[in-house]
Design a protein around this motif. Structure first.
Motif, PDB file in Angstrom:
ATOM      1  N   SER B   2       0.843  -1.182   0.000  1.00 33.90           N
ATOM      2  CA  SER B   2       0.000   0.000   0.000  1.00 33.90           C
ATOM      3  C   SER B   2       0.882   1.236   0.000  1.00 33.90           C
ATOM      4  CB  SER B   2      -0.881  -0.018   1.244  1.00 33.90           C
ATOM      5  OG  SER B   2      -0.071  -0.241   2.378  1.00 33.90           O
ATOM      6  N   VAL B   5       2.884   5.273   4.688  1.00 30.15           N
ATOM      7  CA  VAL B   5       2.512   6.395   5.546  1.00 30.15           C
ATOM      8  C   VAL B   5       3.691   6.729   6.458  1.00 30.15           C
ATOM      9  CG1 VAL B   5       0.973   7.151   7.396  1.00 30.15           C
ATOM     10  CG2 VAL B   5       0.068   5.787   5.506  1.00 30.15           C
ATOM     11  N   VAL B   6       4.177   7.960   6.366  1.00 30.67           N
ATOM     12  CA  VAL B   6       5.224   8.416   7.280  1.00 30.67           C
ATOM     13  C   VAL B   6       4.545   8.959   8.528  1.00 30.67           C
ATOM     14  CG1 VAL B   6       7.136  10.020   7.609  1.00 30.67           C
ATOM     15  CG2 VAL B   6       6.750   9.005   5.368  1.00 30.67           C
ATOM     16  N   SER B   7       4.983   8.504   9.684  1.00 29.60           N
ATOM     17  CA  SER B   7       4.330   8.948  10.910  1.00 29.60           C
ATOM     18  C   SER B   7       4.564  10.435  11.119  1.00 29.60           C
ATOM     19  CB  SER B   7       4.850   8.158  12.114  1.00 29.60           C
ATOM     20  OG  SER B   7       6.149   8.577  12.467  1.00 29.60           O
ATOM     21  N   GLU B   8       3.575  11.026  11.767  1.00 32.92           N
ATOM     22  CA  GLU B   8       3.632  12.448  12.071  1.00 32.92           C
ATOM     23  C   GLU B   8       4.875  12.763  12.915  1.00 32.92           C
ATOM     24  OE1 GLU B   8       0.267  15.168  14.236  1.00 32.92           O
ATOM     25  OE2 GLU B   8       0.825  13.277  15.151  1.00 32.92           O
ATOM     26  N   ILE B   9       5.214  11.834  13.825  1.00 30.83           N
ATOM     27  CA  ILE B   9       6.370  12.052  14.700  1.00 30.83           C
ATOM     28  C   ILE B   9       7.654  12.116  13.879  1.00 30.83           C
ATOM     29  CG2 ILE B   9       7.800  10.902  16.442  1.00 30.83           C
ATOM     30  CD1 ILE B   9       5.232  10.107  17.874  1.00 30.83           C
ATOM     31  N   HIS B  13       9.959  15.385  13.429  1.00 31.92           N
ATOM     32  CA  HIS B  13      11.344  15.302  13.889  1.00 31.92           C
ATOM     33  C   HIS B  13      12.320  15.718  12.783  1.00 31.92           C
ATOM     34  CE1 HIS B  13      14.724  14.083  16.279  1.00 31.92           C
ATOM     35  NE2 HIS B  13      15.135  13.232  15.361  1.00 31.92           N
ATOM     36  N   LEU B  17      14.800  19.022  13.053  1.00 31.94           N
ATOM     37  CA  LEU B  17      16.257  18.962  12.867  1.00 31.94           C
ATOM     38  C   LEU B  17      16.700  19.914  11.765  1.00 31.94           C
ATOM     39  CD1 LEU B  17      17.029  15.121  13.068  1.00 31.94           C
ATOM     40  CD2 LEU B  17      17.659  16.856  14.742  1.00 31.94           C
ATOM     41  N   ARG B  22      20.263  20.234  10.469  1.00 31.17           N
ATOM     42  CA  ARG B  22      20.706  18.861  10.769  1.00 31.17           C
ATOM     43  C   ARG B  22      19.789  17.837  10.122  1.00 31.17           C
ATOM     44  NH1 ARG B  22      19.910  18.808  16.701  1.00 31.17           N
ATOM     45  NH2 ARG B  22      20.966  16.806  16.764  1.00 31.17           N
ATOM     46  N   SER B  91       8.937  -2.452  -0.198  1.00 32.30           N
ATOM     47  CA  SER B  91       7.620  -3.076  -0.023  1.00 32.30           C
ATOM     48  C   SER B  91       6.531  -2.353  -0.809  1.00 32.30           C
ATOM     49  CB  SER B  91       7.259  -3.128   1.462  1.00 32.30           C
ATOM     50  OG  SER B  91       7.293  -1.830   2.004  1.00 32.30           O
ATOM     51  N   ASP B 145      16.360   3.296  -0.665  1.00 33.75           N
ATOM     52  CA  ASP B 145      16.330   4.203   0.485  1.00 33.75           C
ATOM     53  C   ASP B 145      16.490   5.635  -0.023  1.00 33.75           C
ATOM     54  OD1 ASP B 145      16.199   5.138   3.080  1.00 33.75           O
ATOM     55  OD2 ASP B 145      18.329   4.873   3.450  1.00 33.75           O
TER      56      ASP B 145
END
Lengths: 235, 257, 247
Positions: B2, B5-9, B13, B17, B22, B91, B145
């Motif tokens: 699917s 989804v990148v998490s909000e955290i 973060h 940075l 950074r 994936s 990546d």
């Protein structure tokens, strides 16, 4: 080198390796064939009393009832959210299992795609259908901080014996930490948060070795700002 | 399989940075990841290279065979490039014929190599109007990546530089190295919030709004560009990307050799 | 398998063109855990074959209609890269790769404890980087290492190798010339702990006696390759083991 005298405490086994042929019982991740016990997964041989099994070195997280996990909202339905908990199956979170009263179709007002939540595995049925809940003490949506991912099999080292490792990290770095059984670790704090993250990474890398708590403790102390150490040496 | 989804955290973060210049892996905004090149790794190919850019990995192979020239270029060889985002690499990649992402990737790499004149196609003529050398470059993402554009560019360029025309196999005289004239290098920037960073990893790429790939030649002249993503970039940002592409392109060119 | 040829593939001393004896397989090199995204992976060389295998899963099964409510399904994709053979192979699946994918998935089903993961899919991807006869066996051998590396519960690891006949001799692990100009090819994969056969094909022309001899050779070689598979998996964790000994 005196290495040859040191016998490795952990024996790595692969599927099909003979674990025992002296009549022991098959424990976790082991099976019996013609009276002998064989390994059923890549991992570390684990013998206790009359049972021999394997502690896996990797593999997907399989939820177990009662586990606390960190999930990421992946999709939203009118009466539930679909949560990624790193398992082979998505975990639906029903509106009845959140601490708010949610009207039908109002789900996205409370939790949205990408939000991160602390959950408890309510049940896993025979066909591996998962139910999770957010209705238990301490469970909530988490914001800020950092999310570290690692193989779930190494989570127990981050926690340590009766929580000794994580307590030590929290005390020394003054960070808030939450460890999900599914291999996700949430860390939040001021400048020391980076040290806590690095400490967790060391545990991940060296999960196999002994004296880990001591080494991680030394690492953190060596990285903490000067003034902290001076405080300790005051007298 | 699917959408990822990148998490909000994670998103917050990375952006936090970036405010201090950074990045999660310790790089500065204009640092590229470690490059390793294994040229000539596939003996069945006439040229090949397996390239790692951080944890992104691409393999490229060259096959050269005699064929008929296009009617409008009767004395030029033919250069064809293809890319596949195979499900081994991530994936979210699915098997099947190349989708729009794979086709864009192949075309952007192709453009830099073609427009720089890296392969001297005039020297690939066997008999004018009848027979020329056809040069196929096939690229496969093996591990994804982020920043497949630059990894694929380095892989294709390195594979071509290692290529030998298999003339003996086809009874067309002696084997000789594929004639190459220069080393086109692409440098990709992405925009996250109002920050521009080079060589994005997967998470950075996922939360970026716009992408710019700039390919330069040995003289530092521009040979190909591609803006991607649904966001926009300003004139000033473009200028910064171009400066960085020249500077970092030079560094990458030295690594390629 | 062209069958009739006057090409000398085995000399009077019984030596093959690449210097092997009849019962010798090509040198095997296996490395586990070579890719970062895949849940498990392996790189394998046998002679001039170069193969990558990757495993994802168990994960949600797509397309959904393939889901089995009682167990996980194994989906395999075997692919030859365009430059892996002497004439460029057109990208995309052909009938040959579809068939090979199917029999490899079926061979792996025998050892994977699929009943632990109902409705899920375990996806196996095999990429042939360089081909020199025997790629289906090389691919299967690499894939089973990748499965174990992914931490997937399984009864055993599956090794595979071919035996065949060329220049009138029964030979183990045919190389490209022996395969092209030989008389028969028998790829075989087994479950080493029980010696069960999980993959078997044959094409060409052999007597019963020759076939039995070929199978004997292949069984022996499978057990040798099995040891290399296990070593590759254990080596992945060898570094941490040494750290431990250092203390």
């Amino acid at each position: 080198m005196q290495k040859r005298n040191a016998r490795p405490a952990r024996e790595i086994v692969v599927p099909g390796d003979l674990l025992d042929d002296s009549g022991m019982d098959a424990g976790n991740n082991a099976y019996v064939l013609n009276g002998k016990v064989y390994a059923g997964v890549l991992g570390v041989r684990n013998a206790h009393n009359d049972t021999v099994g394997v502690i896996p070195l990797g593999g997907r997280y399989m939820p177990v009832t009662g586990d606390t996990v960190i999930g990421i909202i992946e999709d939203i339905g009118p009466s539930n959210w679909l949560v990624n908990i790193n398992a082979p199956y998505p975990a639906p979170l029903h509106v009845n299992e959140v601490p708010w009263k949610v009207e039908f179709g109002d789900t996205s007002k409370y939790l949205n795609v990408g939000n991160v939540v602390m959950l408890k595995v309510l049940m896993v049925d025979e066909s591996k259908k998962i139910q999770v809940t957010m209705k238990d003490s301490g469970l909530r949506r988490i914001e800020g901080g950092q999310l570290v991912e690692m193989p779930h099999s190494k989570v127990s080292r981050v926690i340590g014996k009766s929580g000794s490792m994580i307590q030590m990290i929290k005390n020394l770095t003054d960070c808030r930490m939450f460890v999900g059984q599914n291999g996700r670790i949430w860390i939040d704090g001021d400048e020391n948060a980076e040290i806590a993250v690095e400490a967790v990474r060391i545990i991940e890398r060296e999960a196999q070795s002994s004296n880990l708590t001591e080494r991680v403790e030394n690492f953190i102390k060596s990285r903490l700002p000067e003034k902290e150490e001076n405080k300790g040496e005051g007298y | 399989m699917s959408e990822h989804v990148v998490s909000e955290i994670k998103r917050d973060h990375i952006m936090k940075l970036l405010k201090d210049g950074r990045r999660e892996d310790g790089r500065g905004v204009d640092d590229i990841r470690k490059i390793s090149i294994d040229a000539g790794c596939v003996e069945s190919a006439d040229g090949s290279a397996r390239v790692k850019l951080g944890r992104t990995e691409v393999i490229a192979g060259v096959k050269i065979m005699p064929g008929t020239p296009f009617p409008d270029t009767p004395n030029s060889g033919v250069l064809t490039m293809g890319a596949e985002l195979i499900p081994m690499a991530h994936s979210t990649f699915e098997s099947g014929p190349p989708g729009e992402d794979a086709i864009e990737l192949a075309r952007v790499v192709d453009r830099g190599i073609r427009e720089s004149g890296m392969v001297d196609v005039k020297q690939l003529c066997i008999k004018e109007g009848e027979e020329v050398w056809m040069c196929f470059v096939d690229m496969y993402a093996l591990d994804y990546d982020g920043n497949l554009f630059d990894a694929a560019n380095i892989a294709a360029v390195s594979a071509l530089r290692s290529a030998v025309i298999p003339a003996e196999q086809y009874g067309r005289g002696e084997n000789k190295p594929l004639p190459v004239t220069c080393t086109p290098v692409s440098v990709t920037s992405v925009k996250i919030g109002n920050d521009l960073i080079l060589d994005p990893n997967f998470d950075e790429e996922m939360i970026s709004s716009a992408r710019l790939t700039v390919t330069t030649d040995d003289e530092g002249n521009f040979r190909a560009m591609q803006k991607g993503g649904r966001g926009s970039i300003t004139r000033d940002e473009l200028s910064l990307c171009l400066d960085r592409a020249v500077e970092k392109g030079k560094a990458i060119r030295e690594i390629i050799g | 398998m062209s069958g009739q040829t006057d090409m000398v593939l085995v000399d009077k001393k019984g030596m093959r063109i690449d210097g092997r004896k009849a019962d010798e397989h090509r040198p095997v090199h296996i490395e586990a855990g070579v890719l970062s995204n895949a849940d498990g992976s392996a790189y394998l060389e046998i002679g001039k074959n170069k193969v990558l295998a990757a495993v994802y899963g168990p994960r949600e099964c797509h397309p959904r209609h393939l889901q089995d409510p009682t167990k996980a399904i194994i989906q395999c994709k075997y692919n030859m890269q365009a430059f892996s053979v002497s004439d460029r192979k057109r990208p995309g699946p052909d009938r040959r790769s579809v068939e090979i994918s199917k029999i490899i998935a079926e061979a792996l089903e025998k050892v994977v404890l699929t009943e632990l993961y109902p409705r899920a899919s375990i996806d196996v991807y095999i990429e042939i980087l360089q081909a020199n006869a025997g790629t289906r066996c090389a691919g299967l051998t690499a894939a089973s290492v990748a499965l174990a590396d992914a931490g997937i519960p399984m009864r055993d690891i599956v090794p595979a190798v071919a035996a065949g006949k060329a220049d009138g001799h029964v030979l183990l692990d045919l190389n490209k010339e022996e395969d092209n100009f030989g008389q028969a090819d028998v790829p075989l994969a087994i479950v080493p702990s029980t010696d069960e056969i999980v993959l078997l094909q044959m094409d060409g022309n052999m007597t019963r006696e020759e076939f039995d001899k070929a199978i004997d050779l292949a069984f022996g070689a499978c057990h040798e390759i099995y040891e290399k598979q296990k070593t590759a998996l254990k080596e992945r964790y060898a570094v941490t083991k040494e750290d431990e000994e250092d203390e």
